[in-house]
Scaffold this active site. Structure first.
Site, PDB file in Angstrom:
ATOM      1  N   ASP A  49       0.831  -1.203   0.000  1.00 50.79           N
ATOM      2  CA  ASP A  49       0.000   0.000   0.000  1.00 50.79           C
ATOM      3  C   ASP A  49       0.867   1.256   0.000  1.00 50.79           C
ATOM      4  O   ASP A  49       1.721   1.430   0.859  1.00 50.79           O
ATOM      5  CB  ASP A  49      -0.889  -0.039   1.255  1.00 50.79           C
ATOM      6  CG  ASP A  49      -2.145   0.802   1.133  1.00 50.79           C
ATOM      7  OD1 ASP A  49      -2.084   1.846   0.482  1.00 50.79           O
ATOM      8  OD2 ASP A  49      -3.183   0.405   1.699  1.00 50.79           O
ATOM      9  N   THR A  90      -6.846   3.499  -2.450  1.00 48.24           N
ATOM     10  CA  THR A  90      -6.579   2.128  -2.020  1.00 48.24           C
ATOM     11  C   THR A  90      -7.578   1.104  -2.568  1.00 48.24           C
ATOM     12  O   THR A  90      -7.188   0.098  -3.160  1.00 48.24           O
ATOM     13  CB  THR A  90      -6.576   2.055  -0.475  1.00 48.24           C
ATOM     14  OG1 THR A  90      -5.493   2.849   0.018  1.00 48.24           O
ATOM     15  CG2 THR A  90      -6.391   0.622   0.007  1.00 48.24           C
ATOM     16  N   ASP A 173      -9.648  -3.949   5.774  1.00 48.42           N
ATOM     17  CA  ASP A 173     -10.677  -4.855   5.242  1.00 48.42           C
ATOM     18  C   ASP A 173     -10.705  -4.825   3.718  1.00 48.42           C
ATOM     19  O   ASP A 173     -10.764  -5.863   3.062  1.00 48.42           O
ATOM     20  CB  ASP A 173     -12.056  -4.517   5.829  1.00 48.42           C
ATOM     21  CG  ASP A 173     -12.400  -3.034   5.753  1.00 48.42           C
ATOM     22  OD1 ASP A 173     -12.414  -2.485   4.638  1.00 48.42           O
ATOM     23  OD2 ASP A 173     -12.655  -2.423   6.810  1.00 48.42           O
ATOM     24  N   ARG A 174     -10.645  -3.630   3.130  1.00 45.59           N
ATOM     25  CA  ARG A 174     -10.721  -3.522   1.673  1.00 45.59           C
ATOM     26  C   ARG A 174      -9.507  -4.144   0.985  1.00 45.59           C
ATOM     27  O   ARG A 174      -9.604  -4.630  -0.140  1.00 45.59           O
ATOM     28  CB  ARG A 174     -10.897  -2.063   1.244  1.00 45.59           C
ATOM     29  CG  ARG A 174      -9.841  -1.084   1.751  1.00 45.59           C
ATOM     30  CD  ARG A 174     -10.232   0.349   1.416  1.00 45.59           C
ATOM     31  NE  ARG A 174      -9.275   1.346   1.875  1.00 45.59           N
ATOM     32  CZ  ARG A 174      -9.268   1.935   3.056  1.00 45.59           C
ATOM     33  NH1 ARG A 174     -10.199   1.606   3.946  1.00 45.59           N
ATOM     34  NH2 ARG A 174      -8.364   2.847   3.372  1.00 45.59           N
ATOM     35  N   HIS A 495      -2.525  11.024  -1.598  1.00 47.62           N
ATOM     36  CA  HIS A 495      -2.444  10.571  -2.990  1.00 47.62           C
ATOM     37  C   HIS A 495      -3.831  10.697  -3.600  1.00 47.62           C
ATOM     38  O   HIS A 495      -4.785  11.069  -2.932  1.00 47.62           O
ATOM     39  CB  HIS A 495      -1.972   9.109  -3.027  1.00 47.62           C
ATOM     40  CG  HIS A 495      -2.751   8.227  -2.096  1.00 47.62           C
ATOM     41  ND1 HIS A 495      -3.956   7.649  -2.436  1.00 47.62           N
ATOM     42  CD2 HIS A 495      -2.529   7.876  -0.798  1.00 47.62           C
ATOM     43  CE1 HIS A 495      -4.420   6.967  -1.400  1.00 47.62           C
ATOM     44  NE2 HIS A 495      -3.587   7.085  -0.391  1.00 47.62           N
TER      45      HIS A 495
END
Length: 555
Positions: A49, A90, A173-174, A495
């Site tokens: 990430d 994300t 979670d995502r 971002h």
């Protein structure tokens, strides 16, 4: 009669000779395909990430031989891989890597968005029809139902008639749910309120025994006891700015944003804080090893898939910025964790038996104050201030109160019912908003999303906006900020833009059927799923718009 028998005999002889000749001259068909399709025992996808592409090389001299260096030197790197859409967030990144699709098609247009029909915000993975499994909090009310297409993990399950096991793991979670897909055996994420790894009833009714036992350890506390100091002497961090600069954010309970960071403050009290340290990555990869062992991944008759996302890099990056000692130390520690993870895969699954790939969901901008200190372009923009100004102008001219309901993902959402009730000209209202936005110093351009084809903006940017636009979920106006400008605070960074610092990401494959090499041809995030489909001889995901990385698949 004799003549009849004679003719019959001649015909029979001719037929026999003809068949013999045909048998002799007819080419023999030889199958060029193996009896069984060759596939690896295990695929491991790692999304780091907020990993900018340049992090592969920025700290290269400090990486160990077994971590990032091994990945670069033994793997195949598509050096010029970009995110083809905007905004770059994300949820969009994880969904697009695994669907081979873009937000316009897979529906994941942001971490959250505004739903005009229900007139409320929607979180990308929310699902109130399920329950939390593993804790008594609401952190498990999640599923992949908002993702509109299949993933490469779904297609692997379909191709093997559901014999393949698929598991997703991430602090977020995502980052776990979206890569694992709709048909996953499990997706696990971290509950910062309890310090446990949890899931939802979408996947199972009860946590497996091995995970229940693991949660009892409360591993975060052991890392909190270590505090967070630099891995090496702090004076050796020459790729970073000073330890105490004005653009770094302080953690809760800290007087200054400097090493050592006193993590003991949080032991047994604030499990959420482990996410904002490099130990969050360590815990994630340790949990991934445990899942491989406990679920016998890579040991069955069909190829299994483990989708992992390391999220701590994002939390650290947001707080301290990409030029901080904290982010350099985080990547040096992740390098060590990767080395251990690769060694585990070599031992447990076997070197050459697994296919590993690394990418990122997005990059990150330098902190605006860092840019200012170094005489580089960049600055801050106030979204809420502009909305207030626009709503005042629209009400004065068109008698529509609060015409702009909200702003999400660089988009303004208008109250269509209010505009209609006032019998106002919606096109004129949008034009007023766009022209006003263009006068803002920080704004590069603004466009009408329903008239994008006629907008005079660079084609590359127009395509990125188009790929990020979903007719049912996106807003009415999209605004573009100047390079390195964003809506945020005076510390930290973020971002979301189309610019290379947010959109240029790593894409490296290593292991099964991968020869070392690299290409500088331009590829896209969406090509990862297409490449996997080609290598595995399975169908692409249902919304895939990517193409295989042919330099890799033709090896």
């Amino acid at each position: 009669m004799r003549r009849f028998y004679f003719l019959f005999t001649i015909l029979a002889l001719l037929c026999t000779l003809s068949m013999a000749q045909e048998k002799k001259t007819k080419p023999k068909l030889i199958s060029t395909f193996p009896a069984n399709v060759n596939r690896p025992k295990l695929i491991v996808g790692l999304v780091v990430d907020q990993m900018r592409w340049d992090y592969l090389y920025r700290y290269y001299s400090r990486y160990s031989n077994g971590g990032f260096k091994r990945l670069i030197n033994e793997g195949f790197s598509a050096e010029n891989t970009f995110i083809p859409y905007t905004p770059t967030y994300t949820a969009c990144g994880h969904a697009s890597i695994y669907t081979g699709s873009v937000p316009a098609i897979n529906g994941i247009i942001g971490n959250d968005w505004y739903d005009p029909q229900s007139k409320r915000g929607v979180y990308c993975a929310e699902d109130t029809s399920v329950t939390t499994v593993g804790s008594n909090t609401k952190a498990g009310l999640m599923s992949p139902k908002n993702m509109l297409t299949t993933t490469i993990t779904d297609e692997l399950r379909l191709a093997t008639n559901f014999k393949s096991k698929v598991i997703g793991i991430s602090l977020k979670d995502r980052g776990s749910i979206l890569p694992a897909g709709h048909s996953a055996n499990a997706a696990y994420w971290y509950d910062g309120q309890t310090g446990d790894w949890i899931t939802s009833s979408y996947y199972m009714k009860k946590l497996p025994a091995w995970l229940e036992d693991y949660n009892k350890i409360k591993l975060a506390n052991k890392f909190f006891d270590k505090n967070w100091n630099t891995l090496y002497p702090i004076e050796t961090y020459t790729q970073s700015t000073a330890d105490n600069v004005r653009y770094e954010g302080k953690a809760r309970g800290e007087e200054t944003p400097t090493f050592p960071h006193p993590l003991k403050l949080y032991a047994g009290k604030n499990y959420e804080m482990i996410k904002s340290t490099p130990y969050g990555n360590t815990i994630t990869l340790d949990f991934a090893k445990l899942a491989i062992l406990s679920e016998d991944l890579g040991q069955g008759s069909a190829t299994d898939f483990l989708a992992v996302s390391c999220s701590a890099t994002d939390y650290v990056g947001h707080q301290y910025g990409p030029n901080s000692i904290e982010i350099e130390d985080t990547y040096l520690r992740l390098d060590k964790d990767l080395e251990e993870f690769f060694n585990y895969l070599d031992t447990k699954v076997g070197k050459g038996n697994y296919l590993f790939f690394l990418s990122a969901d997005h990059g990150v901008a330098h902190a605006p104050t860092f840019m200012e200190d170094n005489k580089l372009p960049g600055g801050l923009y106030s979204d809420s201030k502009v909305i207030k100004t626009l709503n005042t102008l629209i009400e004065e001219k068109y008698n529509v109160k609060k015409a702009i309901v909200t702003s999400k993902n660089s988009q303004f959402y208008f109250d269509h019912d209010a505009v209609k009730a006032a019998n106002a000209d919606f096109t004129a209202i949008k034009n007023l908003a766009i022209e006003t936005l263009k006068k803002e110093d920080e704004v590069f351009d603004a466009v009408d999303l329903n008239n994008l084809a006629n907008e005079t903006i660079p084609e590359q940017i127009k395509k990125a906006i188009t790929y990020g636009y979903n007719a049912k979920r996106s807003g009415d106006i999209y605004y573009l900020l100047k390079s390195n400008y964003f809506d945020g605070g005076k510390t930290g960074t973020t971002h979301g833009s189309w610019n290379p610092y947010d959109a240029h990401i790593p894409c490296v494959f290593m292991g099964w059927n991968v020869k070392p090499g690299k290409t500088n041809k331009t590829y896209y995030m969406t090509d990862i799923a297409a490449t996997l489909a080609a290598m595995l001889h399975i169908q692409m995901p249902s919304g895939c718009v990517g193409a295989p990385i042919t330099e890799l698949t033709h090896q």
